[in-house]
Write an enzyme that holds these catalytic residues in place. Structure first.
Site, PDB file in Angstrom:
ATOM      1  N   GLY A  54       0.834  -1.195   0.000  1.00 41.41           N
ATOM      2  CA  GLY A  54       0.000   0.000   0.000  1.00 41.41           C
ATOM      3  C   GLY A  54       0.871   1.247   0.000  1.00 41.41           C
ATOM      4  N   HIS A  55       1.957   1.183  -0.765  1.00 37.60           N
ATOM      5  CA  HIS A  55       2.828   2.335  -0.878  1.00 37.60           C
ATOM      6  C   HIS A  55       3.756   2.158  -2.082  1.00 37.60           C
ATOM      7  CE1 HIS A  55       5.066  -0.399   1.970  1.00 37.60           C
ATOM      8  NE2 HIS A  55       5.938  -0.260   0.998  1.00 37.60           N
TER       9      HIS A  55
END
Ligand code: TYD
Length: 136
Positions: A51-52
């Protein structure tokens, strides 16, 4: 970096009747100078990681045990990879958003990284990441 630069590496290994040993050395096939090793374990059923994206960090990701799926996105194109064998490593270039899911029970995700941990290297907001990729 384009997601097309992501690739599965065959990790050199020696196999005999006792089992297997896999090894990565500088340039063979590590494409960067190793600065950090970390690993994910105990990921609970249904949980996601990642998620990055990273501004500069390059990584090789290995399922040293079990399996999981990685979804990559460079802001234009997307690609997904299932890692399920300790002799395979996924090279993930800088500026690539990643989401990881589908961790099997007991999966261990080993990450070889080109830089030390720096929170300033992260994009944790997808829209900020997209804005950056579109301004390049
Ligand atoms: P993060 O990279 O967000 O986890 P993942 O990609 O696996 O989902 O890391 C979670 C937290 O752990 C982060 O907020 C800071 C800490 N951390 C370190 O201190 N050093 C490290 O090398 C890593 C990978 C994480």
């Amino acid at each position: 970096m384009p997601v097309s630069d992501a690739k599965i590496l065959d990790i050199p290994r020696h196999e005999d009747t006792r089992g297997s040993v896999a090894f990565l050395e500088q340039d063979a096939p590590l494409p960067f100078t190793l600065e950090r090793v970390y690993y994910l374990y105990g990921v609970r059923d249904g949980q996601t990681r990642g998620g990055h994206a990273h501004k500069k960090l390059e990584q090789i990701i290995i399922a040293v045990s079990g399996s999981f799926t990685i979804h990559l996105d460079d802001g234009r194109e997307k690609a997904s990879f299932v890692l399920n064998h300790p002799s395979k490593g996924l090279y993930v270039p800088a500026m690539t958003w990643r989401d990881m899911e589908g961790f099997s029970d007991g999966a261990v995700c080993l990450v070889l990284a080109s830089r030390r941990y720096e929170e300033e290297d992260y994009y944790r907001d997808y829209n900020s990441f997209l804005d950056q990729t579109r301004s390049q």
